[in-house]
Design an enzyme around this catalytic site. Structure first.
Site, short mmCIF file in Angstrom:
data_model
loop_
_atom_site.label_atom_id
_atom_site.label_comp_id
_atom_site.label_asym_id
_atom_site.label_seq_id
_atom_site.Cartn_x
_atom_site.Cartn_y
_atom_site.Cartn_z
N THR A 168 0.81 -1.23 0.00
CA THR A 168 0.00 0.00 0.00
C THR A 168 0.84 1.27 0.00
O THR A 168 0.49 2.24 -0.67
CB THR A 168 -0.91 0.00 1.25
OG1 THR A 168 -1.79 -1.12 1.15
CG2 THR A 168 -1.73 1.25 1.37
N THR B 4 0.58 -22.01 20.45
CA THR B 4 -0.75 -21.69 20.97
C THR B 4 -1.53 -20.84 19.98
O THR B 4 -0.96 -20.01 19.27
CB THR B 4 -0.67 -20.95 22.32
OG1 THR B 4 -2.01 -20.63 22.73
CG2 THR B 4 0.14 -19.67 22.26
N SER C 190 0.34 -10.18 -0.42
CA SER C 190 -0.40 -11.45 -0.41
C SER C 190 0.12 -12.40 -1.48
O SER C 190 -0.12 -13.61 -1.41
CB SER C 190 -1.89 -11.19 -0.67
OG SER C 190 -2.37 -10.26 0.27
N1 ASP Z 1 -2.69 -5.88 0.43
C1 ASP Z 1 -1.64 -4.96 0.82
C2 ASP Z 1 -0.34 -5.74 0.89
O1 ASP Z 1 -0.11 -6.46 1.83
C3 ASP Z 1 -1.98 -4.35 2.13
C4 ASP Z 1 -0.98 -3.35 2.64
O2 ASP Z 1 0.05 -3.08 2.09
O3 ASP Z 1 -1.28 -2.78 3.70
O4 ASP Z 1 0.46 -5.63 -0.01
#
Ligand code: ASP
Length: 339
Positions: free
Chosen positions: A13, A273, A60
């Site tokens: 982001t 855990t 992701s």
């Molecule tokens: N989906 C984005 C990522 O992990 C979220 C972020 O950067 O906050 O690349």
């Protein structure tokens, strides 16, 4: 002498641009945004080089190959900079921050991962503060660790978890105190920082190979059959997210037998855990002792992120199974506390 910082923009982001279909990474956009921040040119700021990865990734989509790319990038420029800032998406930042300490052996310089919840291009954002403070930390604070800076906290990378999908305080270090707090002043807690490795130790990279591992969260009603399927070859290691201090359903004899059989085949099953904080103790309850008797080992206070990263790392070292089990339960990079 002016300090020098290397900034790697891996995506996320922080450097994204507003497009008709939502925020998306775009080449050159972060450099344009940074050029408009006059604070970055002040004499109190370090010199920096910004390098953009290709492709820029939403985190992701990151895999251990991307961790290796980052580790190699740092190693290739290690002698040229005082510290390193890795701009990263928040979604899997805690995983990268957990893996890099195992991959970067003999690290003597700060590596600071950061990102943001709102991109730098927005008027109101958390990106500017996270970026500027991460640069100052990397330049001026010789912390020989992979750290994650976010919100107002500097944390040991291999202790972090993403704790908030929306808030600016997006990361926590549930089982280890912050390495620093940032408010009016930057206060580093040197007492909890790892000692500098000996000067003679060069930085070396421990690559990860493609061992199959997994994580599995127990829940009431879990079927032994599902666990049996997960534990089939080629799986080499499993992080078992168990209840409380590491307990599981030991009335289910089939479940226990499945764990025992896999463990006897050499699958390393690490008990962590599923609670947000605290440590596993397999001696506390019969429901934990049964797992230990089946060959499950304690992950103590490892986060699931750190347990997965450590499993990847140790399995890549091609060590005997008993050695891996023993090292999984030993603190190697400040990732684990044994009572
Ligand atoms: N989906 C984005 C990522 O992990 C979220 C972020 O950067 O906050 O690349």
């Amino acid at each position: 002498m002016t300090k020098r910082v290397y900034i790697a923009n891996t995506g996320g982001t922080i450097g994204m641009k507003k497009t008709p279909s939502g925020y998306a990474p775009e080449r050159g956009h972060l450099a344009e945004q940074m050029a408009q921040i006059s604070a970055l040119t002040r004499p109190t700021m370090p010199d920096y080089d910004l390098y953009e990865y290709d492709p820029l990734l939403d985190s992701s989509n990151m895999t251990p190959h991307d961790w290796l790319k980052i580790a190699r990038d740092i190693a290739a420029r290690y002698d040229d900079y005082d510290g390193f800032v890795i701009l990263h998406g928040t979604d899997t930042m805690a995983y990268t921050a957990s893996a890099l300490p195992f991959m970067l052996e003999g690290l003597r310089k700060p590596v600071i991962l950061t990102g943001s919840q709102i991109p730098l291009c927005e008027t109101r954002n958390d990106a500017r503060e996270n970026l500027i403070t991460a640069m100052i930390l990397a330049a001026e604070y010789p912390i020989p660790e992979v750290c994650l800076y976010f919100g107002d906290k500097l944390m040991r990378g291999c202790r972090t978890v993403k704790v908030n999908a929306n808030g600016f305080d997006a990361f926590g270090s549930p089982n280890y105190p912050p390495l620093g707090r940032v408010g009016v002043d930057i206060e580093v807690n040197w007492g909890v920082i790892r000692p500098l490795p000996p000067l003679a130790t060069p930085l070396t990279i421990n690559p990860l190979n493609g061992n199959r591992i997994s994580a599995f969260r127990l829940f009431p009603g879990i079927s032994a059959d599902i666990v049996r399927h997960i534990l089939q070859p080629p799986l080499k290691g499993l992080v078992l997210e168990a209840y409380g201090v590491g307990n599981g359903p030991d009335h289910d004899q089939e479940f226990i037998a499945v764990l025992r059989e896999a463990s006897q085949r050499g699958v390393i099953i690490v008990d962590c855990t599923q609670c947000f904080s605290g440590s596993v103790d397999l001696n506390d309850y019969a429901t934990g002792a049964s797992l230990a008797a089946a060959g499950v080992i304690s992950g103590y206070d490892l986060t699931v992120e750190a347990a997965l990263a450590k499993l990847f790392y140790l399995l890549s070292q091609e060590l005997p199974t008993e050695t891996i089990k023993s090292l999984m339960q030993t603190d190697l990079r400040g990732e684990l506390t044994r009572p």
